[in-house]
Design a protein around this motif. Structure first.
Motif, PDB file in Angstrom:
ATOM      1  N   LYS A  73     -16.322  -8.733 -55.358  1.00 54.90           N
ATOM      2  CA  LYS A  73     -16.578  -8.789 -53.914  1.00 54.90           C
ATOM      3  C   LYS A  73     -16.304  -7.442 -53.254  1.00 54.90           C
ATOM      4  CE  LYS A  73     -14.065 -11.511 -51.197  1.00 54.90           C
ATOM      5  NZ  LYS A  73     -13.529 -12.741 -50.544  1.00 54.90           N
ATOM      6  N   GLU A  74     -15.351  -6.717 -53.800  1.00 47.56           N
ATOM      7  CA  GLU A  74     -15.062  -5.386 -53.263  1.00 47.56           C
ATOM      8  C   GLU A  74     -16.276  -4.469 -53.352  1.00 47.56           C
ATOM      9  OE1 GLU A  74     -11.724  -3.555 -55.062  1.00 47.56           O
ATOM     10  OE2 GLU A  74     -10.309  -5.123 -54.490  1.00 47.56           O
ATOM     11  N   ASP A  75     -17.076  -4.647 -54.401  1.00 50.64           N
ATOM     12  CA  ASP A  75     -18.236  -3.783 -54.598  1.00 50.64           C
ATOM     13  C   ASP A  75     -19.267  -3.926 -53.488  1.00 50.64           C
ATOM     14  OD1 ASP A  75     -17.173  -2.819 -56.915  1.00 50.64           O
ATOM     15  OD2 ASP A  75     -18.442  -3.992 -58.255  1.00 50.64           O
ATOM     16  N   PHE A  76     -19.312  -5.102 -52.846  1.00 47.00           N
ATOM     17  CA  PHE A  76     -20.371  -5.352 -51.864  1.00 47.00           C
ATOM     18  C   PHE A  76     -20.347  -4.335 -50.732  1.00 47.00           C
ATOM     19  CE2 PHE A  76     -19.904 -10.168 -52.885  1.00 47.00           C
ATOM     20  CZ  PHE A  76     -20.471  -9.961 -54.123  1.00 47.00           C
ATOM     21  N   ILE A  77     -19.164  -4.122 -50.191  1.00 49.00           N
ATOM     22  CA  ILE A  77     -19.061  -3.288 -49.000  1.00 49.00           C
ATOM     23  C   ILE A  77     -19.232  -1.798 -49.316  1.00 49.00           C
ATOM     24  CG2 ILE A  77     -16.559  -2.950 -49.047  1.00 49.00           C
ATOM     25  CD1 ILE A  77     -16.577  -3.510 -46.008  1.00 49.00           C
ATOM     26  N   PHE A  78     -19.090  -1.448 -50.601  1.00 49.55           N
ATOM     27  CA  PHE A  78     -19.264  -0.050 -51.011  1.00 49.55           C
ATOM     28  C   PHE A  78     -20.543   0.133 -51.840  1.00 49.55           C
ATOM     29  CE2 PHE A  78     -14.584  -0.574 -50.663  1.00 49.55           C
ATOM     30  CZ  PHE A  78     -14.342   0.354 -49.663  1.00 49.55           C
ATOM     31  N   ALA A  79     -21.479  -0.780 -51.686  1.00 50.19           N
ATOM     32  CA  ALA A  79     -22.657  -0.783 -52.564  1.00 50.19           C
ATOM     33  C   ALA A  79     -23.468   0.496 -52.488  1.00 50.19           C
ATOM     34  CB  ALA A  79     -23.543  -1.984 -52.213  1.00 50.19           C
ATOM     35  N   ASP A  80     -23.526   1.126 -51.315  1.00 51.39           N
ATOM     36  CA  ASP A  80     -24.349   2.323 -51.179  1.00 51.39           C
ATOM     37  C   ASP A  80     -23.704   3.543 -51.829  1.00 51.39           C
ATOM     38  OD1 ASP A  80     -22.390   2.045 -49.215  1.00 51.39           O
ATOM     39  OD2 ASP A  80     -23.423   3.362 -47.816  1.00 51.39           O
ATOM     40  N   HIS A  81     -22.400   3.502 -52.049  1.00 52.67           N
ATOM     41  CA  HIS A  81     -21.716   4.666 -52.615  1.00 52.67           C
ATOM     42  C   HIS A  81     -22.194   4.981 -54.026  1.00 52.67           C
ATOM     43  CE1 HIS A  81     -18.729   5.971 -49.697  1.00 52.67           C
ATOM     44  NE2 HIS A  81     -18.516   4.703 -49.385  1.00 52.67           N
ATOM     45  N   GLU A  82     -22.437   3.953 -54.837  1.00 55.49           N
ATOM     46  CA  GLU A  82     -22.846   4.208 -56.216  1.00 55.49           C
ATOM     47  C   GLU A  82     -24.146   4.994 -56.263  1.00 55.49           C
ATOM     48  OE1 GLU A  82     -20.984   3.661 -58.818  1.00 55.49           O
ATOM     49  OE2 GLU A  82     -19.451   2.804 -57.502  1.00 55.49           O
ATOM     50  N   GLN A  83     -25.104   4.578 -55.455  1.00 55.23           N
ATOM     51  CA  GLN A  83     -26.390   5.278 -55.428  1.00 55.23           C
ATOM     52  C   GLN A  83     -26.239   6.676 -54.844  1.00 55.23           C
ATOM     53  OE1 GLN A  83     -29.496   2.941 -53.682  1.00 55.23           O
ATOM     54  NE2 GLN A  83     -31.019   3.934 -54.958  1.00 55.23           N
ATOM     55  N   LEU A  84     -25.376   6.795 -53.833  1.00 51.46           N
ATOM     56  CA  LEU A  84     -25.161   8.098 -53.217  1.00 51.46           C
ATOM     57  C   LEU A  84     -24.499   9.060 -54.202  1.00 51.46           C
ATOM     58  CD1 LEU A  84     -25.419   9.793 -50.680  1.00 51.46           C
ATOM     59  CD2 LEU A  84     -23.257   8.825 -49.871  1.00 51.46           C
ATOM     60  N   MET A  85     -23.559   8.568 -54.992  1.00 53.64           N
ATOM     61  CA  MET A  85     -22.926   9.425 -55.998  1.00 53.64           C
ATOM     62  C   MET A  85     -23.940   9.905 -57.037  1.00 53.64           C
ATOM     63  SD  MET A  85     -19.212   7.733 -56.752  1.00 53.64           S
ATOM     64  CE  MET A  85     -18.140   7.261 -55.398  1.00 53.64           C
ATOM     65  N   ALA A  86     -24.860   9.021 -57.393  1.00 57.15           N
ATOM     66  CA  ALA A  86     -25.904   9.414 -58.343  1.00 57.15           C
ATOM     67  C   ALA A  86     -26.780  10.521 -57.754  1.00 57.15           C
ATOM     68  CB  ALA A  86     -26.754   8.205 -58.713  1.00 57.15           C
ATOM     69  N   LEU A  87     -27.086  10.414 -56.466  1.00 50.21           N
ATOM     70  CA  LEU A  87     -27.888  11.441 -55.797  1.00 50.21           C
ATOM     71  C   LEU A  87     -27.133  12.768 -55.736  1.00 50.21           C
ATOM     72  CD1 LEU A  87     -29.456   9.388 -52.854  1.00 50.21           C
ATOM     73  CD2 LEU A  87     -30.619  10.259 -54.900  1.00 50.21           C
ATOM     74  N   VAL A  88     -25.843  12.700 -55.460  1.00 51.94           N
ATOM     75  CA  VAL A  88     -25.023  13.910 -55.411  1.00 51.94           C
ATOM     76  C   VAL A  88     -24.991  14.575 -56.783  1.00 51.94           C
ATOM     77  CG1 VAL A  88     -22.648  14.748 -55.201  1.00 51.94           C
ATOM     78  CG2 VAL A  88     -23.597  13.236 -53.447  1.00 51.94           C
ATOM     79  N   ALA A  89     -24.819  13.775 -57.830  1.00 51.45           N
ATOM     80  CA  ALA A  89     -24.803  14.317 -59.190  1.00 51.45           C
ATOM     81  C   ALA A  89     -26.133  14.988 -59.516  1.00 51.45           C
ATOM     82  CB  ALA A  89     -24.508  13.211 -60.196  1.00 51.45           C
ATOM     83  N   GLU A  90     -27.233  14.375 -59.095  1.00 51.03           N
ATOM     84  CA  GLU A  90     -28.559  14.964 -59.321  1.00 51.03           C
ATOM     85  C   GLU A  90     -28.715  16.271 -58.555  1.00 51.03           C
ATOM     86  OE1 GLU A  90     -31.449  12.070 -58.255  1.00 51.03           O
ATOM     87  OE2 GLU A  90     -30.906  10.664 -59.851  1.00 51.03           O
ATOM     88  N   TRP A 131     -20.276  27.397 -55.793  1.00 47.66           N
ATOM     89  CA  TRP A 131     -19.343  27.011 -54.739  1.00 47.66           C
ATOM     90  C   TRP A 131     -20.078  26.414 -53.548  1.00 47.66           C
ATOM     91  CZ3 TRP A 131     -14.421  27.442 -56.396  1.00 47.66           C
ATOM     92  CH2 TRP A 131     -14.132  28.391 -57.378  1.00 47.66           C
ATOM     93  N   TRP A 132     -21.143  27.089 -53.143  1.00 47.99           N
ATOM     94  CA  TRP A 132     -21.880  26.591 -51.973  1.00 47.99           C
ATOM     95  C   TRP A 132     -22.653  25.328 -52.312  1.00 47.99           C
ATOM     96  CZ3 TRP A 132     -21.028  26.735 -47.191  1.00 47.99           C
ATOM     97  CH2 TRP A 132     -21.994  26.370 -46.263  1.00 47.99           C
ATOM     98  N   SER A 133     -23.029  25.150 -53.559  1.00 44.70           N
ATOM     99  CA  SER A 133     -23.714  23.926 -53.972  1.00 44.70           C
ATOM    100  C   SER A 133     -22.838  22.700 -53.725  1.00 44.70           C
ATOM    101  CB  SER A 133     -24.091  23.999 -55.456  1.00 44.70           C
ATOM    102  OG  SER A 133     -25.010  25.041 -55.687  1.00 44.70           O
ATOM    103  N   VAL A 134     -21.536  22.848 -53.929  1.00 45.49           N
ATOM    104  CA  VAL A 134     -20.599  21.757 -53.649  1.00 45.49           C
ATOM    105  C   VAL A 134     -20.593  21.441 -52.159  1.00 45.49           C
ATOM    106  CG1 VAL A 134     -18.136  21.198 -53.568  1.00 45.49           C
ATOM    107  CG2 VAL A 134     -19.145  22.113 -55.668  1.00 45.49           C
ATOM    108  N   CYS A 135     -20.628  22.475 -51.337  1.00 42.44           N
ATOM    109  CA  CYS A 135     -20.666  22.275 -49.884  1.00 42.44           C
ATOM    110  C   CYS A 135     -21.938  21.534 -49.470  1.00 42.44           C
ATOM    111  CB  CYS A 135     -20.589  23.615 -49.157  1.00 42.44           C
ATOM    112  SG  CYS A 135     -19.021  24.494 -49.386  1.00 42.44           S
ATOM    113  N   LEU A 136     -23.054  21.908 -50.053  1.00 41.66           N
ATOM    114  CA  LEU A 136     -24.323  21.244 -49.722  1.00 41.66           C
ATOM    115  C   LEU A 136     -24.287  19.780 -50.148  1.00 41.66           C
ATOM    116  CD1 LEU A 136     -26.935  23.999 -50.683  1.00 41.66           C
ATOM    117  CD2 LEU A 136     -26.143  23.353 -48.394  1.00 41.66           C
ATOM    118  N   ALA A 137     -23.636  19.499 -51.257  1.00 43.81           N
ATOM    119  CA  ALA A 137     -23.509  18.104 -51.698  1.00 43.81           C
ATOM    120  C   ALA A 137     -22.679  17.301 -50.703  1.00 43.81           C
ATOM    121  CB  ALA A 137     -22.885  18.051 -53.091  1.00 43.81           C
ATOM    122  N   ALA A 138     -21.608  17.904 -50.192  1.00 40.52           N
ATOM    123  CA  ALA A 138     -20.786  17.230 -49.186  1.00 40.52           C
ATOM    124  C   ALA A 138     -21.595  16.976 -47.915  1.00 40.52           C
ATOM    125  CB  ALA A 138     -19.551  18.066 -48.867  1.00 40.52           C
TER     126      ALA A 138
END
Length: 236
Positions: free
Chosen positions: A58-75, A88-95
Motif C-alpha cells: 500500500k505504501e507503493d501507491f502514493i509513491f507510484a510516480d517515483h519509480e518511473q521518474l527515477m528510471a527517466l533520471v537514470a536514462e 557535475w552539471w548533468s547531475v544538476c540537470l537531472a535534479a
C-alpha cells in the motif's frame, strides 16, 4: 473495460499517476490505515490483483510516480554520459527534471506532502526515496569521475539533492518564490563553488578582490557579485 485494456493501462504512466491521485485522495479523506487496497483498486478502476501486479504494498501507491521518474533520471544521466556532457552539471540537470515533474503535478505533490506528513511509515518511505535519487547522482559521478575522491562526489550529490528537496518542500507549502529558476540559480552556485576544471588552480590565499557596486544593491546582490569575482571556473 476489457482485460487487455486493463493490462495496457496498468503498464502506462497514466495508470501510475491515477493510482497516485486516487490513493492520495482516499488517504486524505479516510486515513492511511483505514483505506483498504480494495478501495484504491476500485477508485483506480482495476482489480486488486492488477494493482498488486504493479505494486508490492500500500505504501507503493502514493509513491507510484517515483519509480518511473527515477528510471527517466537514470536514462538522462546515461545520455549525458554518452554525449560527454559535464558530469557535475548533468547531475544538476537531472535534479531540475525531478523538480519539473512535481511542479507540473503540483496538486498531487501538495496532497502527497499533507498525507505523508501525518503517517510515520510514509515519512520513512519518503526518506528512503529521497536517498535513492541522491544515490543515482552519486553513482553517475563515480562512474564518470573515478579519480575524484568519493567524499567529494557524495558531498556534491547531497548538496544538489538538499537544495532540490528544500525548494520542493517550500513549493508544496505554497511558497511562490520556490521556482525552477531559483533552483537553477542555487544549483549554479553549488556547481561554481565545487567544481574546478582540469588545469585550473585555486586563487592564492592572500589574493585581494576589489568589487565596485551600486549603492542601491541589496546585500544578497552584492554577495552574488563577490561570488562571481571569486569564481575561477566556468559556470554553465
Amino acid at each position: 473495460m476489457s482485460a487487455g485494456a486493463v493490462a495496457n493501462e496498468s503498464d502506462s504512466a497514466g495508470f501510475r499517476m491515477q493510482v497516485v491521485a486516487e490513493s492520495i485522495r482516499l488517504f486524505a479523506e479516510h486515513g492511511y490505515e483505514a483505506t483498504t487496497v480494495d478501495a484504491v483498486a476500485a477508485a483506480a478502476g482495476v482489480s486488486r490483483r492488477t494493482l498488486f501486479r504493479q505494486f508490492r504494498s500500500k505504501e507503493d501507491f502514493i509513491f507510484a510516480d517515483h519509480e518511473q521518474l527515477m528510471a527517466l533520471v537514470a536514462e538522462q544521466l546515461a545520455a549525458a554520459e554518452a554525449a560527454g556532457d559535464d558530469p557535475w552539471w548533468s547531475v544538476c540537470l537531472a535534479a531540475e527534471e525531478v523538480f519539473a515533474h512535481f511542479a507540473a503535478h503540483r496538486d498531487l505533490a501538495t496532497g502527497r506532502y499533507r498525507v505523508v506528513s501525518q503517517v510515520p511509515a510514509l515519512r520513512d518511505r519518503e526518506l528512503v526515496t529521497t536517498y535513492r535519487y541522491q544515490r543515482l547522482f552519486e553513482d553517475s559521478l563515480r562512474r564518470r569521475l573515478p579519480d575524484v575522491p568519493r567524499v567529494r562526489q557524495v558531498a556534491y550529490a547531497a548538496a544538489v539533492t538538499g537544495a532540490h528537496n528544500h525548494l520542493l518542500r517550500q513549493m508544496v507549502r505554497g511558497d511562490a518564490a520556490a521556482t525552477a529558476d531559483v533552483l537553477r540559480a542555487e544549483l549554479r552556485r553549488i556547481h561554481a563553488t565545487t567544481v574546478m576544471p582540469s588545469g585550473a588552480s585555486a586563487p592564492p590565499t592572500n589574493a585581494v578582490t576589489v568589487v565596485a557596486h551600486g549603492a542601491d544593491l541589496s546585500p544578497d546582490e552584492i554577495a552574488d557579485i563577490v561570488r562571481e569575482r571569486l569564481t575561477w571556473h566556468a559556470v554553465p
